[in-house]
Structures are given as C-alpha cells and as structure tokens.
Design a protein around this motif. Sequence first.
Motif, PDB file in Angstrom:
ATOM      1  N   VAL A  71     -18.067  74.386  43.753  1.00 50.00           N
ATOM      2  CA  VAL A  71     -18.924  73.902  44.835  1.00 50.00           C
ATOM      3  C   VAL A  71     -18.398  72.547  45.294  1.00 50.00           C
ATOM      4  N   ALA A  72     -18.192  72.407  46.589  1.00 48.66           N
ATOM      5  CA  ALA A  72     -17.745  71.137  47.177  1.00 48.66           C
ATOM      6  C   ALA A  72     -18.929  70.343  47.723  1.00 48.66           C
ATOM      7  N   GLY A  73     -20.035  71.037  47.987  1.00 52.10           N
ATOM      8  CA  GLY A  73     -21.231  70.380  48.499  1.00 52.10           C
ATOM      9  C   GLY A  73     -22.327  71.401  48.718  1.00 52.10           C
ATOM     10  N   ILE A  74     -23.506  70.898  49.022  1.00 49.58           N
ATOM     11  CA  ILE A  74     -24.639  71.761  49.358  1.00 49.58           C
ATOM     12  C   ILE A  74     -25.188  71.306  50.694  1.00 49.58           C
ATOM     13  N   GLU A  75     -25.435  72.283  51.554  1.00 50.56           N
ATOM     14  CA  GLU A  75     -26.084  71.998  52.830  1.00 50.56           C
ATOM     15  C   GLU A  75     -27.557  72.372  52.685  1.00 50.56           C
ATOM     16  N   HIS A 105     -42.859  57.649  45.570  1.00 44.66           N
ATOM     17  CA  HIS A 105     -41.968  57.812  46.717  1.00 44.66           C
ATOM     18  C   HIS A 105     -41.087  59.027  46.483  1.00 44.66           C
ATOM     19  N   ILE A 106     -40.933  59.842  47.513  1.00 43.28           N
ATOM     20  CA  ILE A 106     -40.102  61.041  47.438  1.00 43.28           C
ATOM     21  C   ILE A 106     -39.175  61.042  48.652  1.00 43.28           C
ATOM     22  N   TYR A 107     -37.885  61.269  48.386  1.00 44.55           N
ATOM     23  CA  TYR A 107     -36.895  61.389  49.451  1.00 44.55           C
ATOM     24  C   TYR A 107     -36.005  62.578  49.119  1.00 44.55           C
ATOM     25  N   HIS A 108     -35.811  63.469  50.084  1.00 47.32           N
ATOM     26  CA  HIS A 108     -34.945  64.631  49.894  1.00 47.32           C
ATOM     27  C   HIS A 108     -33.957  64.708  51.050  1.00 47.32           C
ATOM     28  N   SER A 109     -32.746  65.084  50.732  1.00 45.94           N
ATOM     29  CA  SER A 109     -31.703  65.196  51.747  1.00 45.94           C
ATOM     30  C   SER A 109     -31.844  66.462  52.578  1.00 45.94           C
ATOM     31  N   THR A 110     -31.383  66.370  53.826  1.00 51.03           N
ATOM     32  CA  THR A 110     -31.084  67.527  54.653  1.00 51.03           C
ATOM     33  C   THR A 110     -29.636  67.363  55.093  1.00 51.03           C
ATOM     34  N   GLY A 111     -29.043  68.474  55.494  1.00 55.63           N
ATOM     35  CA  GLY A 111     -27.643  68.413  55.881  1.00 55.63           C
ATOM     36  C   GLY A 111     -26.746  68.491  54.664  1.00 55.63           C
ATOM     37  N   LEU A 112     -25.486  68.156  54.868  1.00 54.58           N
ATOM     38  CA  LEU A 112     -24.484  68.294  53.811  1.00 54.58           C
ATOM     39  C   LEU A 112     -24.509  67.124  52.837  1.00 54.58           C
ATOM     40  N   VAL A 113     -24.534  67.470  51.554  1.00 53.16           N
ATOM     41  CA  VAL A 113     -24.423  66.493  50.467  1.00 53.16           C
ATOM     42  C   VAL A 113     -23.268  66.968  49.592  1.00 53.16           C
ATOM     43  N   LYS A 114     -22.259  66.132  49.455  1.00 56.60           N
ATOM     44  CA  LYS A 114     -21.054  66.505  48.713  1.00 56.60           C
ATOM     45  C   LYS A 114     -21.271  66.399  47.201  1.00 56.60           C
ATOM     46  N   PRO A 160     -40.495  74.347  50.607  1.00 55.59           N
ATOM     47  CA  PRO A 160     -39.528  75.286  51.190  1.00 55.59           C
ATOM     48  C   PRO A 160     -38.267  74.575  51.697  1.00 55.59           C
ATOM     49  N   ILE A 161     -37.309  74.468  50.789  1.00 53.55           N
ATOM     50  CA  ILE A 161     -36.009  73.879  51.109  1.00 53.55           C
ATOM     51  C   ILE A 161     -34.958  74.924  50.735  1.00 53.55           C
ATOM     52  N   TRP A 162     -34.017  75.161  51.656  1.00 52.69           N
ATOM     53  CA  TRP A 162     -32.972  76.143  51.422  1.00 52.69           C
ATOM     54  C   TRP A 162     -31.659  75.435  51.149  1.00 52.69           C
ATOM     55  N   LYS A 163     -30.887  76.046  50.247  1.00 53.88           N
ATOM     56  CA  LYS A 163     -29.603  75.450  49.845  1.00 53.88           C
ATOM     57  C   LYS A 163     -28.478  76.441  50.099  1.00 53.88           C
ATOM     58  N   LYS A 164     -27.471  75.953  50.780  1.00 54.40           N
ATOM     59  CA  LYS A 164     -26.272  76.740  51.038  1.00 54.40           C
ATOM     60  C   LYS A 164     -25.108  75.999  50.398  1.00 54.40           C
ATOM     61  N   GLU A 165     -24.544  76.594  49.344  1.00 62.93           N
ATOM     62  CA  GLU A 165     -23.407  75.972  48.681  1.00 62.93           C
ATOM     63  C   GLU A 165     -22.153  76.175  49.524  1.00 62.93           C
ATOM     64  N   ILE A 166     -21.450  75.085  49.739  1.00 62.29           N
ATOM     65  CA  ILE A 166     -20.183  75.123  50.446  1.00 62.29           C
ATOM     66  C   ILE A 166     -19.100  75.019  49.362  1.00 62.29           C
ATOM     67  N   MET A 167     -18.298  76.063  49.262  1.00 58.85           N
ATOM     68  CA  MET A 167     -17.288  76.107  48.217  1.00 58.85           C
ATOM     69  C   MET A 167     -16.041  75.345  48.652  1.00 58.85           C
TER      70      MET A 167
END
Length: 143
Positions: free
Chosen positions: A50-54, A83-92, A126-133
């Motif tokens: 895995v190179a990152g998760i979108e 406090h809660i913070y969650h990413s959206t978009g690509l995280v390497k 409801p958060i979806w994760k797409k692994e970018i290989m």
Amino acid sequence: MNARNYFIQGAIDPVFIGEQIAKHSSKHDIGAHSIFLGQVRADEKVGKHVAGIEYSAYEDMANQAFSKIREEAFEQWPLNCLHIYHSTGLVKTGELSLFVFCSSGHRKESIKAMKQIVEGIKHKVPIWKKEIMEDESVHWVQE
C-alpha cells in the motif's frame, strides 16, 4: 441542526497536533490527555504494498455520526474536552489520517473514554477507504 466539520483534507500534520495539545496547557483542571493517532500502514496484499489510502465520506452523515459519538462520550465520561479530526483525500503510507484527543481530570477516565471513542469511529462513521497500491492499482477496503 448543522453538524460540526471533523474532516481535514489530506494527511494530518504533526505540527497541527502539537499546536492542539499546546492550547490545553492553560486549562488547570485537566490531569490527563489521551491521544490516538491513526497512521497509514504499508500493508502487503497480493505481492503489492500500500502506497496510501484515499478516504472519502458522505460528510454530512459522517459529521453527524462524529457529533453523536462525541455527545455520548461526554454523557458517559467526565471529559473536559474532546477533539476528533479525520482525513479525506489521499494520505500516504506513514502519514496520519486520524487524530483523537480527549482530556479529563484523571487518566483512567481519559483512557477508557478513548477506547470507546475510537471503536465508535471505526464502527459507526461512514468513511470509505480505497488503498492505492505502489503500482497505482486500487483495492477497496471492506471492514
């Protein structure tokens, strides 16, 4: 009711985390902070890393779920803040995608609350994760 926005675009910067923690030094009724950091792993699947998760979400619904988790935590535990913070978009790989920070007068409450909060996020938001290989192929994560 407008829910608060718990999302940050891209990776969560460690400097931001340090700044959030520093803001609490003037609060003298806090005796303990519990911090959870979710980091993207370089898992191997079918011979690829895995190179990152979108991350993506239906943000209105997800923000409402975050708010409910937060309200329930304050009802159940004597927290001073949360406090809660969650990413959206690509995280390497190696970068942070989740930052949860709760404070209370004593460590036991803070630690127990954190476990409940993180499990709630994992199972109720409801958060979806797409692994970018590493070869740029894609693998949807189903949990």
